[in-house]
Design an enzyme around this catalytic site. Structure first.
Site, PDB file in Angstrom:
ATOM      1  N   HIS A 267       1.880   3.764   5.864  1.00  0.00           N
ATOM      2  CA  HIS A 267       2.808   2.815   5.235  1.00  0.00           C
ATOM      3  C   HIS A 267       2.082   1.967   4.179  1.00  0.00           C
ATOM      4  O   HIS A 267       2.497   1.910   3.015  1.00  0.00           O
ATOM      5  CB  HIS A 267       3.415   1.920   6.319  1.00  0.00           C
ATOM      6  CG  HIS A 267       4.349   0.870   5.795  1.00  0.00           C
ATOM      7  ND1 HIS A 267       5.708   1.026   5.797  1.00  0.00           N
ATOM      8  CD2 HIS A 267       4.115  -0.347   5.250  1.00  0.00           C
ATOM      9  CE1 HIS A 267       6.275  -0.050   5.260  1.00  0.00           C
ATOM     10  NE2 HIS A 267       5.331  -0.906   4.932  1.00  0.00           N
ATOM     11  N   GLU A 268       0.997   1.336   4.584  1.00  0.00           N
ATOM     12  CA  GLU A 268       0.261   0.478   3.644  1.00  0.00           C
ATOM     13  C   GLU A 268      -0.342   1.316   2.520  1.00  0.00           C
ATOM     14  O   GLU A 268      -0.418   0.860   1.372  1.00  0.00           O
ATOM     15  CB  GLU A 268      -0.825  -0.327   4.363  1.00  0.00           C
ATOM     16  CG  GLU A 268      -0.333  -1.221   5.517  1.00  0.00           C
ATOM     17  CD  GLU A 268       0.784  -2.185   5.134  1.00  0.00           C
ATOM     18  OE1 GLU A 268       0.876  -2.568   3.945  1.00  0.00           O
ATOM     19  OE2 GLU A 268       1.579  -2.545   6.026  1.00  0.00           O
ATOM     20  N   HIS A 271       2.149   1.516  -0.194  1.00  0.00           N
ATOM     21  CA  HIS A 271       2.145   0.310  -1.052  1.00  0.00           C
ATOM     22  C   HIS A 271       0.977   0.379  -2.038  1.00  0.00           C
ATOM     23  O   HIS A 271       1.103   0.046  -3.214  1.00  0.00           O
ATOM     24  CB  HIS A 271       1.965  -0.949  -0.202  1.00  0.00           C
ATOM     25  CG  HIS A 271       3.195  -1.387   0.539  1.00  0.00           C
ATOM     26  ND1 HIS A 271       4.383  -1.669  -0.085  1.00  0.00           N
ATOM     27  CD2 HIS A 271       3.413  -1.611   1.875  1.00  0.00           C
ATOM     28  CE1 HIS A 271       5.280  -2.047   0.825  1.00  0.00           C
ATOM     29  NE2 HIS A 271       4.717  -2.018   2.020  1.00  0.00           N
ATOM     30  N   GLU A 297       9.015  -1.363  -0.620  1.00  0.00           N
ATOM     31  CA  GLU A 297       9.269  -0.758   0.696  1.00  0.00           C
ATOM     32  C   GLU A 297       9.767   0.675   0.565  1.00  0.00           C
ATOM     33  O   GLU A 297       9.536   1.500   1.441  1.00  0.00           O
ATOM     34  CB  GLU A 297      10.256  -1.606   1.502  1.00  0.00           C
ATOM     35  CG  GLU A 297       9.644  -2.877   2.083  1.00  0.00           C
ATOM     36  CD  GLU A 297       8.440  -2.619   2.987  1.00  0.00           C
ATOM     37  OE1 GLU A 297       8.489  -1.705   3.820  1.00  0.00           O
ATOM     38  OE2 GLU A 297       7.434  -3.341   2.842  1.00  0.00           O
TER      39      GLU A 297
END
Ligand code: ZN
Length: 502
Positions: A267-268, A271, A297
């Site tokens: 997830h990170e 980003h 997101e």
């Protein structure tokens, strides 16, 4: 002051942008240090430095000379290139907003937030909402007031939403969430009546040292250049980008929950890829980095769910998983791992929620925030309302405030109106996926070989390279056309119908 030429004014704008960049870089480094490396009793001195630096940056933005600079640049807008014009627009927004907030309110709010985070952490550990309530009351009052400063034309909660996702309104969200609920609730009921997925092997003991090797491997598969993207450990995973060539992500290891670090890393990492993908022309300007929380997101959750929880991806990483954890994975094949990482189960904690029920957690927060801001819900009634909504939406009983309304740090940090961007991001991502399939055909065949390059190149071309140049709505529509929640609901229905043999 007056400017003698456009060149002079543009140079002043560049200087301002670069000065702000330098302060933000320094302040971000302090924050990163605080959450990863600093010894635990060192907050006071760092707090002092932060207080001074934020005072300086407040002054740099609020400086009345900026008003002259903006007026000059706006008067010559036709002679500016697109990128500079957009810089002026973003600068204007920040300048006007700050100008409308009285300095003493700005300072008082920052002091409140600093104290509130400390109190929230203690209240959460003691599971004592009463302790946090007076702070939340003040935070809600401030946000209601600030909403009027941000945009007096808008309804207060719409003005707050707009801070995180430009153009997002309650009207859009009410329809969006109603559509989501109409799909998720019956689908969830069918899943609960079906044969359950066994994910117990994921909660065996997974030594942290081996998990770290898995993290390194996952970052490699994701294409994160370790010369430019660091990883550290923190209580709550996050991404912090200094510039396009220096981004830090964090994760957290739980010995009995191997997928927590795994999916927080992916997830990170999403980003980070977004932030690092901006074109050079935006470097050190106010257009550097991702444009909104919703688009951000959409990227992180794209990698986490649409790629990371796909059958193709799990088949690609399965051999490494098996190699690192031969004992824990005894008798588990790739398909079992795929089903386990997609197990659907209503739960108490948002950050541990599965892909299907996640949006229900967001809806609870949305309902509560909306009513706190319009004054139809009192802060003291938040726990009861929270618990009632968890029962209604997810069918579960909340045992205490620690696992209920005190679980997230957003409100104590002053972020009211932020949560919906998580759900919007998931839906944006699903619509992008559909577009990507039209453009690339069967790219999951590459993913199955552990090759994410086509995916990342497509996202880079369509989204990342624009950094904050395009407004989020425009950026999205240029790629996907009109936003439609059906792409997300169709995706969920297809995936879980197959997975649970419904
Ligand atoms: Zn995120």
């Amino acid at each position: 002051m007056t400017y003698e030429s456009l060149e002079q004014a543009v140079a002043a704008l560049r200087r301002h942008n670069q000065t702000m960049y330098a302060y933000h870089h320094a302040m971000s480094a302090l924050m990163h240090d605080a959450s990863t490396a600093a010894p635990k009793n060192t907050a006071a001195g760092r707090g002092k430095a932060m207080e001074i630096l934020s005072g300086v940056t407040y002054g740099l933005v609020a400086d009345p000379a900026n008003g002259d600079l903006l007026a000059y640049l706006e008067a010559h807008a036709d002679a500016l290139d697109d990128v500079t014009r957009r810089q002026v627009e973003v600068f204007r927004k920040g300048y006007d907003q700050l100008g409308r907030i009285p300095a003493e309110e700005y300072v008082a709010y920052n002091v409140l937030i600093n104290d509130a985070q400390d109190v929230w952490e203690k209240a959460k550990n003691a599971s004592d909402f009463e302790m946090f309530a007076p702070y939340l009351e003040k935070i809600v009052d401030f946000n209601r007031k600030f909403a009027g400063y941000y945009d007096p034309e808008k309804l207060p909660y719409d003005a707050l939403l707009n801070e995180y996702e430009e153009g997002l309104t309650m009207q859009t969200l009410d329809g969006f969430f109603a559509e989501l609920r109409a799909t998720i609730v019956p689908l969830l009921a069918k899943i609960q009546a079906a044969e359950q997925v066994d994910d117990s092997f994921l909660h065996k003991s997974f030594p942290v040292e081996e998990q770290k090797k898995l993290t390194e491997y996952l970052m490699e598969v994701q294409g994160l250049d370790r010369g430019h993207c660091g990883i550290a450990e923190s209580e709550h995973p996050y991404t912090l980008s200094f510039n396009t060539r220096d981004t830090r992500i964090t994760t957290h290891y739980y010995e009995n929950h191997v997928t927590f670090a795994m999916y927080s890393t992916i997830h990170e990492g999403g980003h980070a890829i977004y932030d690092m993908g901006g074109d050079e022309v935006y470097d050190y300007t106010n257009l550097q980095g991702g444009v909104s929380m919703g688009i951000h997101e959409s990227q992180s959750r794209f990698y986490e769910n649409l790629i990371g929880r796909s059958r193709a991806y799990i088949h690609a990483i399965y051999p490494k998983f098996k190699e690192l954890f031969p004992v824990q994975m005894e008798g588990v094949d790739a398909e079992m791992l795929y089903r386990a990482v997609n197990k659907v189960e209503p739960s108490l904690i948002r950050t541990e929620a599965d892909e299907l029920t996640y949006a229900l957690h967001i809806m609870v927060r949305y309902e509560i925030e909306k009513r706190l801001i319009d004054g139809t819900l009192a802060v003291r009634d938040v726990p009861a309302e929270w618990n009632r909504l968890y029962k209604e939406y997810l069918g579960i009983d909340v045992p205490d405030d620690k696992h209920g309304c005190l679980q997230d740090s957003h409100w104590s940090g002053g972020a009211v109106g932020y949560f919906p961007s998580y759900a919007i991001g998931s839906a944006y991502g699903a619509q992008m996926l559909s577009r990507m399939k039209e453009d690339l055909g069967d790219f999951y065949a590459d993913v199955e070989k552990g090759d994410l390059s086509k995916v990342t190149t497509w996202l880079h071309e369509k989204i990342h390279r624009f950094a904050s140049f395009k407004k989020p709505g425009q950026l999205f529509e240029d790629v996907c056309g009109k936003f439609d929640a059906r792409y997300f609901t169709d995706y969920l229905t297809a995936k879980f119908t197959e997975l649970y043999h419904l």
